[in-house]
Design a protein around this motif. Structure first.
Motif, mmCIF file in Angstrom:
data_model
loop_
_atom_site.group_PDB
_atom_site.id
_atom_site.type_symbol
_atom_site.label_atom_id
_atom_site.label_comp_id
_atom_site.label_asym_id
_atom_site.label_seq_id
_atom_site.Cartn_x
_atom_site.Cartn_y
_atom_site.Cartn_z
ATOM 1 N N GLN A 102 -1.405 -6.623 -5.563
ATOM 2 C CA GLN A 102 -2.736 -6.005 -5.521
ATOM 3 C C GLN A 102 -2.761 -4.737 -4.665
ATOM 4 O O GLN A 102 -3.438 -3.768 -5.005
ATOM 5 N N ALA A 103 -1.994 -4.730 -3.579
ATOM 6 C CA ALA A 103 -1.998 -3.545 -2.705
ATOM 7 C C ALA A 103 -1.398 -2.340 -3.422
ATOM 8 O O ALA A 103 -1.936 -1.223 -3.357
ATOM 9 N N LEU A 153 0.812 -1.219 0.000
ATOM 10 C CA LEU A 153 0.000 0.000 0.000
ATOM 11 C C LEU A 153 0.842 1.264 0.000
ATOM 12 O O LEU A 153 0.485 2.267 -0.621
ATOM 13 N N SER A 207 -3.817 -0.798 -5.783
ATOM 14 C CA SER A 207 -5.172 -0.589 -5.250
ATOM 15 C C SER A 207 -5.771 0.789 -5.523
ATOM 16 O O SER A 207 -6.986 0.925 -5.524
ATOM 17 N N SER A 236 1.405 2.627 -3.308
ATOM 18 C CA SER A 236 0.281 2.710 -4.247
ATOM 19 C C SER A 236 0.098 4.118 -4.839
ATOM 20 O O SER A 236 -0.150 4.267 -6.022
ATOM 21 N N GLN A 291 -8.750 4.713 -9.063
ATOM 22 C CA GLN A 291 -9.482 5.837 -8.448
ATOM 23 C C GLN A 291 -9.302 7.139 -9.224
ATOM 24 O O GLN A 291 -8.259 7.372 -9.810
#
Ligand code: F6R
Length: 255
Positions: free
Chosen positions: A246-247, A211, A250, A214, A254
């Motif tokens: 995937q993190a 994350l 993520s 990201s 958006q």
């Protein structure tokens, strides 16, 4: 001309992504071995490539992959550390990869951070020449810093920069604290292959996990090409790819 995005692939986790990177590297190494030629690989360090290194060691031990025809160049090195310092890029690479595979020691190239400052400039020029003499980098592995750096090319570095002495940014130094014990021990200077040097590699895979990468990954992949995020320069490269878990992927979708 810069593309709209850098090609990216999302994997279940760092291990599955790294297995794919290792498979692509193994294919290149074997193809070249069949032709009696070398494969020139550019390596990064840090946490990101550790699963890749494990996979390469596995392929060597269990699948008969030989690294005898591999010539390596590492991306960067801290300046001013003793050669036996455990956080040296050289020692990191020996410990985590080179000591466990059959790459000839003479084929391994590192930038030399222990040189006195008067000798660094000539050393950087010589390093670039060694890359050229080896035929150029076939396959460059990259990670990305929280500030978007590739190698130690911190925000503000121009796209055509060459191998040189650089000043490390605050986030880069903070992220290195676990390797040095305290921020005061983290070197302020480093030597790094330049952005222009990196972009000359024929194939580039930037890996990013977790994350905390990201947001910067999103800026690099879908934001403008900008010196604020030197990884965004990969958009100008015809064959650069980003491999994500995937993190790290993520927030890509958006707005
Ligand atoms: C290190 C290097 C750096 C790292 C980046 C990510 O040789 O080139 O650009 O790839 O700082 O570091 P980690 O993988 O530790 O998050």
């Amino acid at each position: 001309m810069a593309k709209k995005t850098i090609r990216f692939r999302i994997f279940e986790n760092p291990d599955s992504a790294s297995a794919q990177v290792a498979a692509e590297m193994a294919l290149l190494i074997r193809e070249r071995a069949t032709l009696g030629r070398n494969a020139v690989i550019g390596f990064s360090t840090g946490k990101t490539p550790l699963p890749l290194f494990e996979e390469l060691i596995y392929l060597y031990r269990e699948e008969g992959l030989s690294f005898r025809n591999v010539i390596s160049f590492n991306l960067d090195e801290y300046l001013g550390l003793k050669t036996d310092h455990p956080a040296n890029i050289r020692n990191f690479m020996q410990r985590n990869l080179f000591d466990h595979i059959d790459i000839p020691q003479g084929n391994i190239h590192f930038l030399r951070g222990e040189l006195s400052s008067g000798k660094i400039k000539a050393h950087c020029v010589a390093y670039e020449k060694e890359i050229t003499d080896a035929g150029g980098i076939d396959f460059q592995i990259l990670g990305i810093g929280r500030n978007g750096h590739i190698g130690f090319n911190e925000p503000g570095t121009p796209m055509n920069s060459r191998t040189s002495r650089v000043i490390l940014g605050d986030t880069t130094r903070e992220d290195a604290v676990p390797d040095f014990g305290a921020i005061e021990n983290v070197p302020i200077h480093a030597v790094t292959m330049g952005c222009g040097t990196i972009l000359e590699a024929r194939k580039i895979i930037l890996m990013a996990w977790g994350l905390k990468k990201s947001r910067v990954v999103r800026r690099a992949i879908i934001g403008p090409v900008t010196p604020k995020v030197t990884a965004s320069y990969l958009k100008t490269h015809p064959a650069a790819q980003v491999f994500l878990d995937q993190a790290a992927a993520s927030v890509l979708a958006q707005d």
